[in-house]
Design a protein around this motif. Structure first.
Motif: not given
Length: 239
Positions: A164-168, A184-191
């Motif tokens: 689990l990460a708040e970012g990528h 936390r809802g950051d839609t720019s995050a990627r996997v």
């Protein structure tokens, strides 16, 4: 030393790791939470109702009454709440009186200063991400790792493990477990991963389970992001 168990023993302690999921709240507005929670539960598999959940409260302005109402909301939806993250706003005895334990969420381990990547441009209104968590050991079944920033895993992630990460999230190996980015809802995050064999991929509340992952990307080096509310997969291999 040999452990002796008497025949009339009625209990036994066993070494077992229990995977938990952290549920972060940005607000205690019951109407807003009810709407988004119901949408997430409709999109998600049954595991969200089965996995033990730790509730992370929004900031320091939380009353016991407001917390009790939120707990009722979550319990009405059969969420398996086990604890609340330690908070300066609500005292531990008050949390325990509501029938939950109290845990402290660990902070991420920072990257070395000389290895820190250049910051990507972000919108002025977005809060800066926390430090990156770097993991150089295999993540095994039953383990859960959490980062308040990005997460970089330099080893395989086993079935039953959870990131689990708040970012990528970057996995430089085989990803067999669950990867949940933008918690936390950051839609720019990627996997990003070298081999996609995940049980579940989630970005900012949007989920795809193993059965729904595109066949052409299974076992491949892939990056996954959001286009609106649609999860997009693209190859990391050069043509």
């Amino acid at each position: 030393m040999t452990a002796v168990v008497e025949e009339n023993t009625v209990l036994e302690f066993k070494g077992r790791m229990l995977m938990m999921t952290v549920l972060h709240l940005k607000t205690l507005d019951a109407d807003v939470l009810r709407e988004q929670l119901d949408r997430s539960l409709a999109q998600s598999p049954d595991w969200l109702r089965e996995v033990p959940i730790v509730l992370d409260l929004p900031g320091d302005d939380v009353s016991v009454v407001a917390l009790a109402l939120i707990l009722d909301l979550l319990r009405d939806r059969d969420m398996n709440l086990v604890a609340v993250a330690a908070s300066a706003a609500v005292a531990e005895p008050e949390i325990r009186a509501l029938g939950l334990g109290v845990v402290t969420l660990a902070s991420a381990r920072p990257v070395r200063a000389d290895a820190e990547p250049a910051a990507a441009p972000v919108a002025a209104s977005r809060e800066p991400r926390a430090e990156t968590l770097v993991v150089d050991q295999p993540v095994r079944s039953g383990q859960q790792l959490y980062s308040r920033g990005d997460m970089i895993v330099l080893a395989p992630v086993g079935t039953g493990a959870e990131l689990l990460a708040e970012g990528h999230i970057h996995v430089y190996g085989n990803l067999r477990g669950r990867a949940i980015a933008g918690v936390r809802g950051d839609t720019s995050a990627r996997v990003f991963c070298q081999q996609l064999n995940a049980e579940l991929i989630s970005i900012a509340g949007h989920y795809q389970v193993a059965e729904d992952l595109p066949e052409e990307f299974r076992g491949q080096a892939v990056q996954i992001g959001l286009d609106g509310e649609v999860m997009q997969f693209s190859s990391l291999r050069r043509s």
